[in-house]
Write an enzyme that holds these catalytic residues in place. Structure first.
Site, PDB file in Angstrom:
ATOM      1  N   GLN A 222     -17.107  36.871  49.922  1.00 43.51           N
ATOM      2  CA  GLN A 222     -18.544  36.836  49.662  1.00 43.51           C
ATOM      3  C   GLN A 222     -19.387  37.310  50.842  1.00 43.51           C
ATOM      4  O   GLN A 222     -20.572  37.584  50.676  1.00 43.51           O
ATOM      5  CB  GLN A 222     -18.957  35.419  49.259  1.00 43.51           C
ATOM      6  CG  GLN A 222     -18.361  35.006  47.918  1.00 43.51           C
ATOM      7  CD  GLN A 222     -18.669  33.567  47.554  1.00 43.51           C
ATOM      8  OE1 GLN A 222     -17.940  32.660  47.919  1.00 43.51           O
ATOM      9  NE2 GLN A 222     -19.771  33.347  46.859  1.00 43.51           N
TER      10      GLN A 222
ATOM     11  N   HIS B 205      -9.881  31.254  49.306  1.00 41.29           N
ATOM     12  CA  HIS B 205     -11.126  31.053  48.541  1.00 41.29           C
ATOM     13  C   HIS B 205     -11.149  32.070  47.398  1.00 41.29           C
ATOM     14  O   HIS B 205     -11.722  33.154  47.518  1.00 41.29           O
ATOM     15  CB  HIS B 205     -12.336  31.210  49.458  1.00 41.29           C
ATOM     16  CG  HIS B 205     -13.603  30.648  48.881  1.00 41.29           C
ATOM     17  ND1 HIS B 205     -14.307  29.607  49.468  1.00 41.29           N
ATOM     18  CD2 HIS B 205     -14.298  30.965  47.763  1.00 41.29           C
ATOM     19  CE1 HIS B 205     -15.374  29.332  48.738  1.00 41.29           C
ATOM     20  NE2 HIS B 205     -15.395  30.146  47.700  1.00 41.29           N
TER      21      HIS B 205
ATOM     22  N   ASN C  88      -9.463  26.769  47.275  1.00 43.04           N
ATOM     23  CA  ASN C  88     -10.840  26.435  46.945  1.00 43.04           C
ATOM     24  C   ASN C  88     -10.986  26.299  45.433  1.00 43.04           C
ATOM     25  O   ASN C  88     -10.726  27.252  44.692  1.00 43.04           O
ATOM     26  CB  ASN C  88     -11.781  27.544  47.433  1.00 43.04           C
ATOM     27  CG  ASN C  88     -13.241  27.219  47.135  1.00 43.04           C
ATOM     28  OD1 ASN C  88     -13.805  26.318  47.757  1.00 43.04           O
ATOM     29  ND2 ASN C  88     -13.835  27.916  46.178  1.00 43.04           N
ATOM     30  N   GLU C  89     -11.359  25.125  44.994  1.00 43.14           N
ATOM     31  CA  GLU C  89     -11.658  24.867  43.573  1.00 43.14           C
ATOM     32  C   GLU C  89     -10.591  25.393  42.612  1.00 43.14           C
ATOM     33  O   GLU C  89     -10.893  26.198  41.720  1.00 43.14           O
ATOM     34  CB  GLU C  89     -13.026  25.451  43.194  1.00 43.14           C
ATOM     35  CG  GLU C  89     -14.173  24.835  43.973  1.00 43.14           C
ATOM     36  CD  GLU C  89     -15.545  25.278  43.481  1.00 43.14           C
ATOM     37  OE1 GLU C  89     -15.621  26.253  42.711  1.00 43.14           O
ATOM     38  OE2 GLU C  89     -16.541  24.637  43.865  1.00 43.14           O
TER      39      GLU C  89
HETATM   40  C1  BGC Z   1     -17.678  28.477  45.093  1.00 49.28           C
HETATM   41  C2  BGC Z   1     -18.511  29.468  45.852  1.00 49.28           C
HETATM   42  C3  BGC Z   1     -19.763  29.811  45.058  1.00 49.28           C
HETATM   43  C4  BGC Z   1     -20.553  28.550  44.862  1.00 49.28           C
HETATM   44  C5  BGC Z   1     -21.902  28.738  44.178  1.00 49.28           C
HETATM   45  C6  BGC Z   1     -18.457  27.440  44.360  1.00 49.28           C
HETATM   46  O1  BGC Z   1     -17.906  27.360  43.105  1.00 49.28           O
HETATM   47  O2  BGC Z   1     -16.705  27.916  45.902  1.00 49.28           O
HETATM   48  O3  BGC Z   1     -17.722  30.589  46.117  1.00 49.28           O
HETATM   49  O4  BGC Z   1     -20.512  30.816  45.659  1.00 49.28           O
HETATM   50  O5  BGC Z   1     -19.793  27.642  44.098  1.00 49.28           O
HETATM   51  O6  BGC Z   1     -21.770  29.096  42.861  1.00 49.28           O
END
Ligand code: BGC
Length: 436
Positions: free
Chosen positions: A48, A142, A186-187
């Protein structure tokens, strides 16, 4: 195709309506002190912000026209070259932590070949954080994966967890001695969350986009984390997380390791609410896995409400963010408590933030989120850090550069950074360690 401007993870909720006013903000818990080693920081991710991440899966999905992405990431914020000035700025604001991610596709551009220059780059980023008085919160992955990994079937295929662990083993040797905390994935539960909030035709379009990306990459297969078969991915991601933690812990340094989860304040409305079933589908496997970790990373942006039929529209007339989500910063108190109760582990808030052009609303959001954490501390919930999303206005995936999550604005022509008032606001909270 997926039309990113209107439809997406959170924007889907935009334009929907229902009734009830914004709930009262949480109490102030005056006089409550955050732990003295509390991490106050901001977060970004590689794809990003760095720019030119051309060897990654998402880069290929971005090239499809029509396709799911409204614009290409291109040079992003050029964090790859400008990291030193960005870290200087974060440090001058008063932050004592900075979250960034390692870009797997740069470090391992071909399977089994680790790029010394890329490893050295991330070593310098981590070392620079330390030089500037900030603990690096390092995300090993990520979302984006190397193209070769996507072409093998990504997380859908057996053995993908071992490939991730091999990457962690190489990467930690470069950055481990500087790390403050680390997360593997990440998530990893975001793919499931998308399937709860997106209509099935949109999910089908995500599948079609992968076929397009496969053709573009000259492959018969292609799988990207949020786009592929989530049930096939889950055991492999869990395996990758477990083995990744072991690999990271076997490397240099001594720091807590965990996983960051997308956790929404899911609320039950009325009799027979589907809330508990949805929560279990989204989070149970990961919360169970986190019981073996040092902490659980919580990433919260707002709430979802569920009645007996399923997910509900945001209450009518409430303020919506640029992502179409309800302005609901107090969600953080509920999600921190939920994650701690489910795992028994300390919590780091590894993301929390709002997309808005109106920085006064970001300040109000931060204020209420910090107040909600203060209430958690008062109640003995071990919350140990707050990393605001995002440090920079950056590439918001399918939505491109329109949503503004940053504490710092970025002119993408000159790459000039301009801190917003919210940056100083968070910095001042950090300097007084969150005192009310
Ligand atoms: C993510 C980010 C994203 C943010 C805002 C999260 O789900 O880890 O990469 O930019 O939310 O939407």
């Amino acid at each position: 195709m997926l039309t990113n401007d209107r439809i997406g993870r959170r924007a889907l909720l935009a334009g929907m309506s229902a009734g009830a006013a914004l709930a009262a903000l949480p109490g102030r818990a005056a006089g409550i002190a955050f732990p003295k080693d509390f991490l106050w920081g901001a977060a970004i991710s590689g794809h990003q912000t760095e720019g030119d991440n051309s060897n990654s899966d998402i880069w290929h999905l971005e090239q499809l026209s029509p396709g799911p992405f409204s614009e290409k990431s291109g040079k992003a914020c050029d964090f790859l070259n400008l990291y030193e000035q960005d870290l200087e700025l974060a440090s001058r604001l008063g932050l004592n932590a900075f979250r960034f991610s390692l870009e797997w596709s740069r470090i391992e551009p071909e399977e089994g070949r680790f790029d010394v220059k890329a490893l050295d780059h991330y070593r310098r980023v981590a070392a620079t954080c330390r030089e500037k008085g900030m603990a690096p919160a390092i995300t090993f992955n990520h979302f984006t994966t190397p193209l070769w990994f996507a072409k093998q079937g990504g997380w859908e295929v057996a053995g993908s967890g071992d490939r991730f662990a091999r990457f962690c083993e190489a990467a930690v040797k470069a950055v481990g001695e500087f790390a403050g905390i680390a997360t593997t994935l990440n998530e990893p539960n975001l793919g499931r969350l998308l399937r709860v909030i997106l209509p099935p035709p949109i999910v089908a379009d995500m599948g079609k986009a992968m076929q397009g990306a496969a053709a573009l990459a000259g492959s018969t297969r292609f799988s990207a984390a949020q786009f592929g078969d989530q049930d096939a991915m889950l055991p492999n991601m869990l395996d990758g997380h477990r083995k990744g933690v072991a690999a990271i812990k076997a490397g240099p340094g001594s720091f807590p390791v965990g996983v960051s989860l997308a956790i929404v304040d899911d609320q039950a409305v009325g009799e027979g609410s589907k809330r508990d079933a949805v929560r279990s589908y989204l989070n149970d496997a990961w919360l169970e896995a986190a019981k073996a970790d040092d902490f659980v990373g919580v990433q919260t942006y707002g709430r979802n409400r569920f009645d007996a039929r399923g997910i509900m529209h945001p209450p009518e007339g409430v303020e919506l963010t640029q992502m179409g989500e309800e302005f609901y910063p107090q969600a953080l108190g509920a999600t921190v408590r939920y994650a701690h109760a489910a795992t028994g582990k300390p919590v780091y808030v590894t993301e929390n933030g709002i997309a808005t052009e109106d920085d006064t609303r970001r300040i109000a959001y931060i204020d209420a989120a910090v107040a909600a954490m203060r209430d958690c501390v008062r109640d003995g919930v071990p919350v140990k850090g707050y990393l605001h999303w995002s440090f920079l206005d950056n590439y918001e995936w399918i939505f491109g550069y329109r949503p503004k999550f940053g504490l710092v604005a970025v002119d993408r022509t000159t790459m000039k950074r301009t801190p917003k008032p919210s940056a100083a606001y968070l910095g001042a909270i950090a300097k007084r360690n969150g005192a009310a």
